[in-house]
Design a protein around this motif. Structure first.
Motif, PDB file in Angstrom:
ATOM      1  N   ASP A  69       0.883  -1.296   0.140  1.00 19.06           N
ATOM      2  CA  ASP A  69      -0.027  -0.010   0.258  1.00 19.06           C
ATOM      3  C   ASP A  69       0.721   1.134  -0.242  1.00 19.06           C
ATOM      4  OD1 ASP A  69      -2.914  -0.370  -0.058  1.00 19.06           O
ATOM      5  OD2 ASP A  69      -2.704  -1.261   1.682  1.00 19.06           O
ATOM      6  N   SER A 243      -5.429   5.760  -0.699  1.00 20.67           N
ATOM      7  CA  SER A 243      -4.335   4.485  -0.881  1.00 20.67           C
ATOM      8  C   SER A 243      -4.282   4.198  -2.350  1.00 20.67           C
ATOM      9  CB  SER A 243      -4.958   2.956  -0.048  1.00 20.67           C
ATOM     10  OG  SER A 243      -3.910   2.177  -0.382  1.00 20.67           O
ATOM     11  N   ALA A 245      -2.180   0.624  -4.150  1.00 19.51           N
ATOM     12  CA  ALA A 245      -1.744  -0.366  -4.211  1.00 19.51           C
ATOM     13  C   ALA A 245      -1.243  -1.153  -5.355  1.00 19.51           C
ATOM     14  CB  ALA A 245      -2.601  -1.452  -3.352  1.00 19.51           C
TER      15      ALA A 245
END
Length: 250
Positions: A69, A243, A245
């Motif tokens: 992440d 976020s 990822a």
């Protein structure tokens, strides 16, 4: 004449049998019996096949993803460590439907998602003050501090996959998330004693939507990227961050 008659009879018999057992046996323009070429075997479906569906063109499968992440859009009071933040996902039941003779697959799944966001360095700590998570300096007698957000919940990936040949495919879509559990964790030492403190009811956003892309290569093994345009925390409940990822997918 007999040879011609026998060849014609053989061709008719094999063609009739093909209708019952194998659609790949055909006649060319010269009425010669031939085998049609199969479509390339789909070796990039990935995951673990659980069961076939009612039709030949669908299946139930199991998938796993592990990634790093990278918090984005962070507020000025927080700094995360990308390679100490991670995520892990299990799609324990996914339905894949491929229309006949198509290279496109439509999928819908249900799984679990675990995500972790760790502060960089060892000198900052997450606190809960007046129903809000804030970032402050660690206490003077604290050492080896690690401070993190954790979220866990159900996920529902909705994907469209397009195959390009035998060992390459691209999936695009969205993932719906319901994070039913979240906490702040502070792990540290005071003297020779180790402490692991968890704080719940942190004001996380329970319902989120992610954009998901997967590149499938090498018999189903692949790489994925996932962007979350919604903040992890509710407005005015803690540090603002989103976020992004990247990781491996099977």
């Amino acid at each position: 004449m007999k040879k011609t008659f026998l060849m014609a009879l053989l061709a008719v018999a094999m063609t009739a049998n093909a209708e019952e057992k194998n659609d790949n046996i055909v006649l060319n323009e010269g009425n010669m019996v031939m085998l049609a070429e199969d479509d390339p075997e789909n070796t990039n479906d990935g995951g673990v096949k659980i069961a076939k569906g009612k039709d030949e063109d669908d299946r139930w499968s199991f998938h796993v993803n592990v990634g790093v992440d990278i918090p984005t859009g962070t507020s000025s009071d927080v700094d995360f460590a990308p390679f100490r933040s991670w995520e892990f996902g299990i799609t324990f039941l996914q339905y894949d439907y491929t229309p006949k003779k198509s290279k496109t697959t439509f999928s819908a799944g249900l799984g679990l998602s675990f995500r972790n966001y760790t502060l960089s360095g060892h000198d900052k700590q997450l606190y809960k003050v007046d129903n809000k998570i804030v970032v402050g300096d660690r206490a003077a007698n604290v050492s080896d501090l690690s401070s993190s957000f954790y979220t866990m919940g159900f996920s529902m990936p909705l994907l469209v996959k397009q195959r390009f040949g035998k060992n390459f495919a691209i999936s695009l879509g969205a993932q719906l998330n319901w994070y039913c559990y979240a906490r702040v964790n502070n792990n540290f030492e005071i003297g020779d004693n180790e402490h692991d403190i968890n704080t719940k009811d942190i004001g996380h956003r329970p319902i989120t939507v992610d954009f998901l892309g997967i590149i499938h290569v090498a018999k189903g093994f692949g790489f994925y990227c996932k962007y979350s345009p919604m903040t992890v925390m509710k407005t005015d409940r803690g540090p603002e961050f989103k976020s992004f990822a990247v990781g491996i997918y099977f």
